[in-house]
Scaffold this active site. Structure first.
Site, mmCIF file in Angstrom:
data_model
loop_
_atom_site.group_PDB
_atom_site.id
_atom_site.type_symbol
_atom_site.label_atom_id
_atom_site.label_comp_id
_atom_site.label_asym_id
_atom_site.label_seq_id
_atom_site.Cartn_x
_atom_site.Cartn_y
_atom_site.Cartn_z
ATOM 1 N N ARG A 249 -5.406 9.464 2.900
ATOM 2 C CA ARG A 249 -6.762 9.747 3.336
ATOM 3 C C ARG A 249 -6.803 9.889 4.847
ATOM 4 O O ARG A 249 -7.436 10.767 5.388
ATOM 5 C CB ARG A 249 -7.633 8.560 2.919
ATOM 6 C CG ARG A 249 -8.977 8.917 2.440
ATOM 7 C CD ARG A 249 -9.679 7.782 1.727
ATOM 8 N NE ARG A 249 -9.069 6.477 1.891
ATOM 9 C CZ ARG A 249 -9.254 5.462 1.054
ATOM 10 N NH1 ARG A 249 -10.016 5.620 -0.008
ATOM 11 N NH2 ARG A 249 -8.697 4.300 1.267
ATOM 12 N N LEU B 217 -0.690 10.141 -10.500
ATOM 13 C CA LEU B 217 0.680 10.297 -10.999
ATOM 14 C C LEU B 217 1.693 9.769 -9.981
ATOM 15 O O LEU B 217 2.678 9.126 -10.348
ATOM 16 C CB LEU B 217 0.978 11.773 -11.310
ATOM 17 C CG LEU B 217 0.693 12.250 -12.732
ATOM 18 C CD1 LEU B 217 -0.702 11.890 -13.201
ATOM 19 C CD2 LEU B 217 0.916 13.755 -12.857
ATOM 20 N N THR C 15 0.845 -1.194 0.000
ATOM 21 C CA THR C 15 0.000 0.000 0.000
ATOM 22 C C THR C 15 0.875 1.235 0.000
ATOM 23 O O THR C 15 1.847 1.315 0.762
ATOM 24 C CB THR C 15 -0.964 0.074 1.211
ATOM 25 O OG1 THR C 15 -1.563 1.389 1.214
ATOM 26 C CG2 THR C 15 -0.273 -0.116 2.552
ATOM 27 N N ARG D 225 1.161 7.512 -7.689
ATOM 28 C CA ARG D 225 0.932 6.110 -7.385
ATOM 29 C C ARG D 225 1.356 5.200 -8.530
ATOM 30 O O ARG D 225 1.387 3.975 -8.394
ATOM 31 C CB ARG D 225 -0.567 5.959 -7.126
ATOM 32 C CG ARG D 225 -0.974 4.751 -6.411
ATOM 33 C CD ARG D 225 -2.445 4.803 -6.072
ATOM 34 N NE ARG D 225 -3.258 4.253 -7.132
ATOM 35 C CZ ARG D 225 -4.549 3.959 -7.014
ATOM 36 N NH1 ARG D 225 -5.176 4.225 -5.880
ATOM 37 N NH2 ARG D 225 -5.220 3.460 -8.008
ATOM 38 N N ASP E 4 -0.004 3.874 1.129
ATOM 39 C CA ASP E 4 -0.332 4.653 2.326
ATOM 40 C C ASP E 4 0.591 4.363 3.500
ATOM 41 O O ASP E 4 0.613 5.099 4.480
ATOM 42 C CB ASP E 4 -1.794 4.397 2.736
ATOM 43 C CG ASP E 4 -2.768 5.005 1.748
ATOM 44 O OD1 ASP E 4 -2.443 6.062 1.185
ATOM 45 O OD2 ASP E 4 -3.844 4.418 1.530
ATOM 46 N N MET F 191 -1.487 12.001 -1.723
ATOM 47 C CA MET F 191 -2.447 11.051 -1.196
ATOM 48 C C MET F 191 -2.219 10.841 0.308
ATOM 49 O O MET F 191 -1.187 11.218 0.845
ATOM 50 C CB MET F 191 -2.378 9.747 -1.976
ATOM 51 C CG MET F 191 -3.017 9.889 -3.364
ATOM 52 S SD MET F 191 -2.934 8.350 -4.321
ATOM 53 C CE MET F 191 -4.333 8.584 -5.434
#
Lengths: 415, 415
Positions: free
Chosen positions: A187, A293, A137, A295, A139, A185
């Site tokens: 969240r 872009l 991920t 990711r 993230d 990014m």
């Protein structure tokens, strides 16, 4: 006859998820006596449910190696929350029809939960299945692992981008743009935004401010910091997480729609901040939203990240063959300088649905800069370059056209 | 004593404008008998007016070479429209005070006009000054030259970005994002957006739609094309120029539209298009705005562009020494395959204030794809990679701290 294996990609893709696919398939090919056919699901769990399977034998070893160079998900991924009743049952019908004994599920926190549920169902029903989760991920919010494959490359992209854009703004600031905002990014966590702070390698170097979801956004404090930076440095370069929240925990920018897991679909914090600065401070602002872009930027992947992505894929196969099931290969940091790491299996029960927030000690006490501890953590993760081959001036990414295996069951229509 | 030279950067910077600075300064150093001190203006023409000059001798040859690797404007640039009376007079006072006989002005169309005005003033007043314009603009809208240095690198960035993001969307489209929009620069011309079409090297490859200011935007036609693409390919990747206009010539981003909650749209063509698609076609959309990221992306510069940026800087010096004044080195394309080019001087009078729009034959007849003629034109410009050195996982861009020359005049305060 050895049991067959099934590999599936799940959730948002990363610049190096296909390198994990390579790791799984390549490692399985070294053990043909114990693993039969290696299938890949088209579009993740949806492909399993709909019995849309790809026999990876159609990839020669040379073609297989190209997986290491390609962004996106070579076999397709999906966002789909598995329904407990009919869908879980259906999975095992497909497993049985294709004699699947090994499941390698490549995803993030939600996917780890899916993988765990599948493993638990098998155990409860007394079905023979070894399920191993392959972490991925951008993230970086998976627990129990030093970092999540995919993250290091995104970190390298955003840090490079703010360093470059910062140099641009610096040269224009005397008469034009004074503030630049890059939305990245993240969240729920500020890992990506914080990593961009690596670009600031000397006093005054961009980025000057980092905004994360972990630190509640206060407009007054933010504007004061912008104004002070412009006064001191001449301009201000900012990196902001898409998931910024105010002091009441409300997202600054909520597009009003939600994804399949009920997460708010975000985007557009940068123009909000730019508007605030223009209105209150009257500075000319520019802003960028990197979105996919960042990711997909395989062209500037981290060699360290790439190596780890391959390694977790290979380790998943080795664990499965050793009978270690319902686990995820976690990256254990042995040292930061130089970076040394190894893999060890951690129980999925401890991974699933546990989000790892950015530790506040990785930020300075004002919450708006990367701390020394943060720098020590992030720096190793984006070391090394691993450029793809170029053809006609552009990265040459392979094009996949896979044949599907003939279905053996009646249709199912999961969407 | 030979006359001194002055180099200045003007307008928006590019990934390779500093390579032109290298070209000018390096070439001048080869002719120390004819060119004395080479000064650079801090922040462009503002630095001349305010007598803030940098003696480039403080850069060793090795430091000078680093200019080839750095994005942004090493000496600073500005957006400033020269005022005819006092400011033009002031320029020549500064030239006289520092014995400037050569002016190398590095900019786009507006800057070519400034350079011309300075040259005309000198001629009219009988002052000895050889002014040569060094071309640069990411917009590629300078006339009489095959392309504008800076453009090829931006083209490489945007084509790479939409190829990568397209692969990401392709792998998610079955259950999630179906449309992706990349907004690129180009307020008046669609050169950058059109060049992104190079990424589509086979049927179905992204980008699927290209929107330029040269083709008036019609929502119905656009939505139909998006829907057809999603039906045929499974997803749709779009590149849109920031300067899209409707059939009345009004900028879409200036339309003052509001979102579903009555919030004003905060700039950006991409979010506008995304809203349109969500509302009308109900597809999940993602969008990115590259903004300065594209203009500063030295890490993925075109080697061809870099070579041309250096060459125009060197040629400017050679023209000046040959007594060719009030010109710009133009790139002449001799062949496309393989790409062969040379430089020749063109009169500034024919360059200044003439914007070169994207020829419509570079687009297909529907105006939404790159044509074969367009591909032939663009392809050579982004050939070759010229990565900067990396340190600690990031591009190692030099940090400049220049000493200013002691002023010889009383103060002036241009802003």
């Amino acid at each position: 006859m050895p049991k067959n294996a099934l590999y599936a990609q799940s959730g948002g893709v990363t610049p190096v998820i296909n390198a994990s696919a390579f790791g799984v398939i390549h490692a399985a090919r070294q053990h043909r006596d114990r693993i039969g056919t290696v299938y890949a699901a088209e579009n993740g769990v949806l492909g399993i449910l709909n019995e849309r399977l790809i026999d990876t034998a159609q990839l020669s070893d040379a073609q297989l190696a190209l997986l290491k160079n390609a962004p996106g998900g070579a076999f397709g991924s999906c966002r789909h929350k598995l329904k407990h009743g009919a869908e879980l049952k259906r999975l095992f019908e497909v497993f049985a029809a294709h004699d699947i004994g090994y499941l390698f599920y490549n995803g993030g926190g939600d996917s780890a939960d899916t993988c765990l549920k599948v493993a638990e169902y098998a155990q409860y029903q007394g079905l023979e299945l070894t399920a191993v989760h392959v972490p991925k991920t951008i993230d970086n919010d998976l627990p129990l692992t030093d970092n999540s494959p995919g993250f290091g490359s995104v970190a390298k992209y955003v840090a490079t981008s703010i360093r470059e854009a910062g140099l641009d703004v610096a040269s224009m600031a005397s008469s034009s743009t004074k503030v630049f905002i890059l939305e990245v990014m993240g969240r729920h966590t500020g890992w990506i935004a914080a990593a961009a702070g690596l670009a600031s390698d000397r006093d005054g170097a961009p980025p000057h401010l980092i905004l994360t979801p972990e630190v509640p956004f206060e407009a007054g404090r933010f504007l004061k910091a912008v104004q002070e930076t412009v006064a001191r440095v001449g301009y201000c370069a900012i990196v902001a997480s898409e998931g910024l929240r105010d002091t009441h925990g409300v997202f600054l920018s909520d597009a009003g729609s939600t994804d399949a897991f009920g997460h708010a679909q975000l985007g557009g914090v940068a123009p909000l901040l730019a508007n605030l600065i223009k209105t209150e401070l009257h500075h000319k602002c520019h802003w960028a939203v990197a979105d996919y872009l960042q990711r997909a930027a395989r062209h500037i992947a981290s060699a360290t990240d790439l190596a780890q992505a391959i390694a977790v894929g290979e380790a998943a196969v080795h664990y499965a063959l050793a009978g270690i099931k319902s686990v995820m290969p976690a990256i254990v940091r042995e040292d930061s300088e130089p970076y040394r790491w190894r893999l060890e299996p951690v129980p999925l029960l401890d991974v699933a649905n546990r989000e790892k927030p950015l530790p506040l000690e990785y930020l300075t006490s004002d919450g708006m800069h990367l701390s020394a501890a943060g720098r020590d953590y992030f720096l190793p993760l984006l070391q090394g370059e691993a450029p793809p081959p170029y053809l006609d001036g552009l990265p040459a990414y392979p094009s996949w056209q896979f044949e599907l295996v003939s279905p053996r069951l009646t249709g199912f229509n999961a969407v």
